[in-house]
Design a protein around this motif. Sequence first.
Motif, PDB file in Angstrom:
ATOM      1  N   ALA A   1      11.536 -78.305  24.670  1.00  0.00           N
ATOM      2  CA  ALA A   1      10.372 -79.145  24.379  1.00  0.00           C
ATOM      3  C   ALA A   1       9.487 -78.484  23.318  1.00  0.00           C
ATOM      4  O   ALA A   1       8.966 -79.162  22.423  1.00  0.00           O
ATOM      5  CB  ALA A   1       9.582 -79.399  25.661  1.00  0.00           C
ATOM      6  N   ARG A   2       9.318 -77.177  23.406  1.00  0.00           N
ATOM      7  CA  ARG A   2       8.501 -76.470  22.424  1.00  0.00           C
ATOM      8  C   ARG A   2       9.156 -76.510  21.046  1.00  0.00           C
ATOM      9  O   ARG A   2       8.485 -76.685  20.025  1.00  0.00           O
ATOM     10  CB  ARG A   2       8.286 -75.029  22.869  1.00  0.00           C
ATOM     11  CG  ARG A   2       7.288 -74.893  24.015  1.00  0.00           C
ATOM     12  CD  ARG A   2       7.231 -73.482  24.543  1.00  0.00           C
ATOM     13  NE  ARG A   2       6.191 -73.328  25.543  1.00  0.00           N
ATOM     14  CZ  ARG A   2       6.200 -72.415  26.501  1.00  0.00           C
ATOM     15  NH1 ARG A   2       7.217 -71.572  26.602  1.00  0.00           N
ATOM     16  NH2 ARG A   2       5.214 -72.341  27.370  1.00  0.00           N
TER      17      ARG A   2
ATOM     18  N   VAL B   1      -4.910 -68.979  11.468  1.00  0.00           N
ATOM     19  CA  VAL B   1      -4.062 -69.325  12.607  1.00  0.00           C
ATOM     20  C   VAL B   1      -4.723 -70.427  13.428  1.00  0.00           C
ATOM     21  O   VAL B   1      -5.889 -70.310  13.806  1.00  0.00           O
ATOM     22  CB  VAL B   1      -3.798 -68.098  13.510  1.00  0.00           C
ATOM     23  CG1 VAL B   1      -2.898 -68.483  14.685  1.00  0.00           C
ATOM     24  CG2 VAL B   1      -3.163 -66.965  12.708  1.00  0.00           C
ATOM     25  N   ILE B   2      -3.969 -71.501  13.698  1.00  0.00           N
ATOM     26  CA  ILE B   2      -4.475 -72.541  14.576  1.00  0.00           C
ATOM     27  C   ILE B   2      -3.466 -72.775  15.696  1.00  0.00           C
ATOM     28  O   ILE B   2      -2.286 -72.450  15.573  1.00  0.00           O
ATOM     29  CB  ILE B   2      -4.756 -73.866  13.835  1.00  0.00           C
ATOM     30  CG1 ILE B   2      -3.454 -74.563  13.457  1.00  0.00           C
ATOM     31  CG2 ILE B   2      -5.632 -73.659  12.612  1.00  0.00           C
ATOM     32  CD1 ILE B   2      -3.641 -76.007  13.060  1.00  0.00           C
ATOM     33  N   LEU B   3      -3.952 -73.343  16.796  1.00  0.00           N
ATOM     34  CA  LEU B   3      -3.109 -73.690  17.934  1.00  0.00           C
ATOM     35  C   LEU B   3      -3.069 -75.205  18.034  1.00  0.00           C
ATOM     36  O   LEU B   3      -4.114 -75.850  18.199  1.00  0.00           O
ATOM     37  CB  LEU B   3      -3.680 -73.076  19.214  1.00  0.00           C
ATOM     38  CG  LEU B   3      -2.742 -72.899  20.405  1.00  0.00           C
ATOM     39  CD1 LEU B   3      -1.593 -71.969  20.048  1.00  0.00           C
ATOM     40  CD2 LEU B   3      -3.510 -72.352  21.597  1.00  0.00           C
ATOM     41  N   VAL B   4      -1.875 -75.776  17.907  1.00  0.00           N
ATOM     42  CA  VAL B   4      -1.709 -77.226  17.979  1.00  0.00           C
ATOM     43  C   VAL B   4      -1.180 -77.572  19.364  1.00  0.00           C
ATOM     44  O   VAL B   4      -0.209 -76.979  19.839  1.00  0.00           O
ATOM     45  CB  VAL B   4      -0.738 -77.736  16.900  1.00  0.00           C
ATOM     46  CG1 VAL B   4      -0.636 -79.261  16.957  1.00  0.00           C
ATOM     47  CG2 VAL B   4      -1.199 -77.293  15.517  1.00  0.00           C
ATOM     48  N   THR B   5      -1.841 -78.547  20.017  1.00  0.00           N
ATOM     49  CA  THR B   5      -1.478 -78.919  21.382  1.00  0.00           C
ATOM     50  C   THR B   5      -0.880 -80.314  21.413  1.00  0.00           C
ATOM     51  O   THR B   5      -1.422 -81.254  20.819  1.00  0.00           O
ATOM     52  CB  THR B   5      -2.716 -78.875  22.302  1.00  0.00           C
ATOM     53  OG1 THR B   5      -3.291 -77.576  22.237  1.00  0.00           O
ATOM     54  CG2 THR B   5      -2.328 -79.184  23.749  1.00  0.00           C
ATOM     55  N   GLU B   6       0.227 -80.438  22.116  1.00  0.00           N
ATOM     56  CA  GLU B   6       0.893 -81.728  22.294  1.00  0.00           C
ATOM     57  C   GLU B   6       0.358 -82.392  23.555  1.00  0.00           C
ATOM     58  O   GLU B   6      -0.225 -81.732  24.424  1.00  0.00           O
ATOM     59  CB  GLU B   6       2.409 -81.487  22.399  1.00  0.00           C
ATOM     60  CG  GLU B   6       3.255 -82.731  22.458  1.00  0.00           C
ATOM     61  CD  GLU B   6       3.773 -83.003  23.846  1.00  0.00           C
ATOM     62  OE1 GLU B   6       4.362 -84.073  24.037  1.00  0.00           O
ATOM     63  OE2 GLU B   6       3.566 -82.174  24.741  1.00  0.00           O
ATOM     64  N   GLY B   7       0.537 -83.701  23.652  1.00  0.00           N
ATOM     65  CA  GLY B   7      -0.023 -84.447  24.771  1.00  0.00           C
ATOM     66  C   GLY B   7       0.335 -83.888  26.130  1.00  0.00           C
ATOM     67  O   GLY B   7      -0.454 -83.925  27.062  1.00  0.00           O
ATOM     68  N   GLY B   8       1.542 -83.346  26.276  1.00  0.00           N
ATOM     69  CA  GLY B   8       1.966 -82.787  27.556  1.00  0.00           C
ATOM     70  C   GLY B   8       1.476 -81.388  27.807  1.00  0.00           C
ATOM     71  O   GLY B   8       1.851 -80.762  28.812  1.00  0.00           O
TER      72      GLY B   8
END
Length: 380
Positions: free
Chosen positions: A25-26, A90-97
């Motif tokens: 998934a990642r 650096v950024i952290l991108v988050t997915e809906g799950g």
Amino acid sequence: FRSETPRHLGVAVVDVCMDETLSAARKNFATEIIRVLNARGHQAYLIGGCVRDRLLGLSPKDYDVSTDATPDLLTSYFPRSELVGAHFGVILVTEGGGIQVEVATFRSEGRYADGRHPSEVHFEKDPAIDARRRDFTINGLMEDPIAGQVLDFVGGRLDLQARTIRAIGEPRQRFEEDHLRMLRAIRFAARLNFFIEAGTLSAIRQDAHRIARISSERVRDELARILTEGGARRGFELLEEAGLLVHVLPEVKAFQGVPQPPEFHPEGDVWTHVLMMLQELRNPTLTLAMGVLLHDVGKPATFRIADRIRFDSHAEVGAVMTEQILSRLKLPNQDADRITSLVSNHMRFKDVQQMRLSTLKRFLRLPDFDEHLELHRLDC
């Protein structure tokens, strides 16, 4: 034991399947991020450990992306994102799950004044420049998952084939930039069962004393990984070979050359005994692994020869020393208490045949008794 084994193995299989599903998934989410960036005219690649592990046939735990898009553009492209290292892009991108992927802008770095942080950072357009600032060649590989192409600007693929840990560029410069990289070299070599290239190992030996400038928390975290990620024995042998052990755990260095009664320990000195136990660890918790490492830490201080070699009260002395070591490493109190209990109680098993029933019951009720029992099994 027979009745428990199928259930235990079943849990292990479920855990592996869950890890592989999460890893997939990642990867899918990281690939989708790369698609978005490509569609907007940017270069973007998987970078570092995920590429290394995939090429080794391992299942990566995390996926990181490197790109020429700047942080302000990244946050505009991905509303569900947050800056976690603004200075470093650096950024952290988050997915809906809830799945997260770290995305960083290609960069070059100035000199490091404190053995950890660069004094200046420049965003770049060339991925080769970004690859060459990294620590080891096997961590400098990039991959385009859409085209199925691996980019290698640092010779990482050859070192993967040769099972070699090699610093990128001049080794002493890499370790001057971040002294913790010396411990990371040991960790990767131990976990992957790789060799450390001669020039890289020589640089670690020359600069091993500099590890004292690194915070206790960062040293603790690397030692924890060496102990729990696999290859703990090899990790500690390499710590000694590289000259780091005396600086990070002098109490363990003191095990060397301390003889033991041959009727109980035909394997040799305390150092050899502990290495043999580390070799037998299988997916241990940190508390068990630390308990194994430190269970005989009181022996050098209590060594004496009477009718035979003796270590009077070494468990009690070791428990006090363990508290001091874990306080220095800033382990959380709950973990420190469990490890100290393992050290304090590890000699009690020899007395169970003579214990009163009430004493035996109290012993069996020790918190996390399964770890006490496993430590004893390894000791035997």
